[in-house]
Design a protein around this motif. Structure first.
Motif, PDB file in Angstrom:
ATOM      1  N   UNK A   1      -7.539  -6.319  -5.666  1.00 24.49           N
ATOM      2  CA  UNK A   1      -7.745  -7.704  -5.893  1.00 24.49           C
ATOM      3  C   UNK A   1      -8.452  -8.261  -4.385  1.00 24.49           C
ATOM      4  N   UNK A   2      -8.890  -9.285  -4.387  1.00 22.39           N
ATOM      5  CA  UNK A   2      -9.510  -9.881  -3.316  1.00 22.39           C
ATOM      6  C   UNK A   2      -8.935 -11.113  -3.079  1.00 22.39           C
ATOM      7  N   UNK A   3      -8.497 -11.792  -1.965  1.00 23.08           N
ATOM      8  CA  UNK A   3      -8.412 -13.223  -1.597  1.00 23.08           C
ATOM      9  C   UNK A   3      -9.325 -13.952  -0.556  1.00 23.08           C
ATOM     10  N   UNK A   4     -10.261 -14.776  -1.019  1.00 18.41           N
ATOM     11  CA  UNK A   4     -11.046 -15.446  -0.067  1.00 18.41           C
ATOM     12  C   UNK A   4     -10.512 -16.735   0.042  1.00 18.41           C
ATOM     13  N   UNK A   5     -10.007 -16.910   1.471  1.00 19.97           N
ATOM     14  CA  UNK A   5      -9.288 -18.181   1.616  1.00 19.97           C
ATOM     15  C   UNK A   5      -9.881 -18.823   2.764  1.00 19.97           C
ATOM     16  N   UNK A   6     -10.312 -20.061   2.461  1.00 18.50           N
ATOM     17  CA  UNK A   6     -11.010 -20.995   3.413  1.00 18.50           C
ATOM     18  C   UNK A   6     -12.119 -20.397   4.211  1.00 18.50           C
ATOM     19  N   UNK A   7     -13.068 -19.703   3.208  1.00 20.60           N
ATOM     20  CA  UNK A   7     -14.186 -19.202   3.791  1.00 20.60           C
ATOM     21  C   UNK A   7     -15.585 -19.903   3.317  1.00 20.60           C
ATOM     22  N   UNK A   8     -16.674 -19.451   3.580  1.00 25.27           N
ATOM     23  CA  UNK A   8     -17.939 -20.105   3.135  1.00 25.27           C
ATOM     24  C   UNK A   8     -19.003 -19.170   2.572  1.00 25.27           C
ATOM     25  N   UNK A   9     -19.908 -19.725   1.774  1.00 22.28           N
ATOM     26  CA  UNK A   9     -20.823 -18.863   1.267  1.00 22.28           C
ATOM     27  C   UNK A   9     -21.893 -20.041   0.667  1.00 22.28           C
ATOM     28  N   UNK A  10     -23.178 -19.445   0.347  1.00 17.60           N
ATOM     29  CA  UNK A  10     -23.953 -20.546  -0.286  1.00 17.60           C
ATOM     30  C   UNK A  10     -24.384 -22.052   0.600  1.00 17.60           C
ATOM     31  N   UNK A  11     -24.121 -21.581   1.898  1.00 16.18           N
ATOM     32  CA  UNK A  11     -24.207 -22.978   2.754  1.00 16.18           C
ATOM     33  C   UNK A  11     -25.791 -23.420   2.577  1.00 16.18           C
ATOM     34  N   UNK A  12     -26.021 -24.733   2.793  1.00 20.37           N
ATOM     35  CA  UNK A  12     -27.306 -25.259   2.770  1.00 20.37           C
ATOM     36  C   UNK A  12     -27.884 -25.059   4.325  1.00 20.37           C
TER      37      UNK A  12
END
Length: 257
Positions: free
Chosen positions: A106-117
Motif C-alpha cells: 500500500x501507499x501513503x501520500x501525506x501532505x504532498x502535491x500533484x496537478x499543480x497549476x
C-alpha cells in the motif's frame, strides 16, 4: 551513486517504510511509529544528506532517492512492504511504486502535491529562488508559518525552533536540491499507473499541498482514499500525530497483508 541511509527499525508485523520531507529527519514519525509498532515493523530513515545519513557527491534527483529506498529495502531483506511519505516523501513513495509495483502492499501520500497549476508551481519556485537570493535562514519564518498553525506556533515555540534547527543543520546545497525536486516533480501524468491501495491525506489549510490538489491525486489513482484533516497546515506529524494516526492506522490495518 546510491547512498546507504541511516535507519531505524521498530515494531513487529508487515514492514512499513516511512519517508520524511525536505530538511526533516526520521524523527518526524516518532509519534506515528509509537501508534503503529504493535502491528507493523516501522522502518524510518534519514534521506541522503539529512540527519545521520551521508552527504551525496553532487546534485541528485527523485530517481536517486528511489534508488536509496530500494537499496535500504534490499539491505533489510524485506520482500514486500507498505510505503508512506510526507511532503517530498509523498513523491518518493509513488515514484518507488511506479518502478517496483510488486514490492508495494500500500501507499501513503501525506501532505504532498500533484496537478499543480502554473500559479501553484510559480509560488513554489519563488520560495526556492528567495532562499537562493537571500539565504535559507531569512526565509525560515515564512516556511514555518506555512508548516504550523498559528495556535501551535504560539503554544510550542520550542518545537518550531527544533524544526528550524533541522533545516539549519542540513547542508544548504542538499536542502535546496531536495526543494528543487519537490518544486519540479509532477506526478499527475503517471499517478493513474499506481494500482496499490493508497491513502491520500492532507491538512485543510496546507497552502502548498492543499485539498484541491489532493482531491485530484485521489481521483487519479485507481484505488485511493482521501482524508482531509480540519484546520491543520503542513506539519501534521509534528503538530498533530494524534489526529493523523487514526485514519492512517485504520487504512493500514485494512490493507495489512
Amino acid at each position: 551513486m546510491v547512498i546507504d541511509c541511516s535507519y531505524s527499525v521498530t515494531g513487529e508485523g508487515p514492514a512499513l517504510f516511512l519517508i520524511h520531507g525536505i530538511g526533516a529527519r526520521r524523527a518526524t514519525f516518532a509519534g506515528l511509529v509509537e501508534g503503529l509498532k504493535d502491528h507493523f515493523t516501522c522502518v524510518t530513515y534519514d534521506l541522503r544528506g539529512h540527519g545521520l545519513s551521508p552527504l551525496p557527491d553532487g546534485r541528485f534527483g527523485l530517481e536517486d532517492l528511489v534508488d536509496d529506498l530500494e537499496a535500504l529495502r534490499r539491505r533489510l531483506g524485506i520482500e514486500q512492504a507498505h510505503f508512506a511519505g510526507h511532503s517530498l516523501g509523498g513523491m518518493i513513495g509513488p515514484a518507488y511504486a511506479r518502478r517496483y509495483p510488486d514490492r508495494v502492499l500500500s501507499l501513503g501520500l501525506y501532505s504532498t502535491a500533484a496537478f499543480r497549476t502554473e500559479d501553484d508551481s510559480q509560488k513554489v519556485r519563488a520560495v526556492v529562488q528567495a532562499m537562493r537570493d537571500k539565504g535559507i535562514g531569512p526565509v525560515l519564518d515564512t516556511l514555518t508559518a506555512r508548516w504550523f498553525t498559528d495556535e501551535f506556533a504560539a503554544a510550542r515555540p520550542d518545537v518550531i525552533d527544533w524544526r528550524k534547527q533541522q533545516v539549519v543543520d542540513t547542508d544548504a546545497d542538499v536542502f535546496l536540491n531536495v526543494f528543487d525536486i519537490y518544486a519540479e516533480t509532477e506526478m499527475g501524468p503517471w499517478l493513474h499507473e499506481i494500482a496499490a491501495p493508497a491513502l491520500v491525506l492532507t491538512g485543510e489549510n496546507d497552502g502548498g499541498c492543499n485539498p484541491r490538489l489532493n482531491r485530484e491525486i485521489a481521483a487519479a489513482m485507481p484505488n485511493a482514499e482521501l482524508v482531509i484533516l480540519d484546520a491543520l497546515k503542513h506539519a501534521i506529524f509534528i503538530e498533530a500525530t494524534d489526529r493523523a494516526l487514526p485514519p492512517i492506522r485504520d487504512f493500514l490495518l485494512r490493507h495489512r497483508g
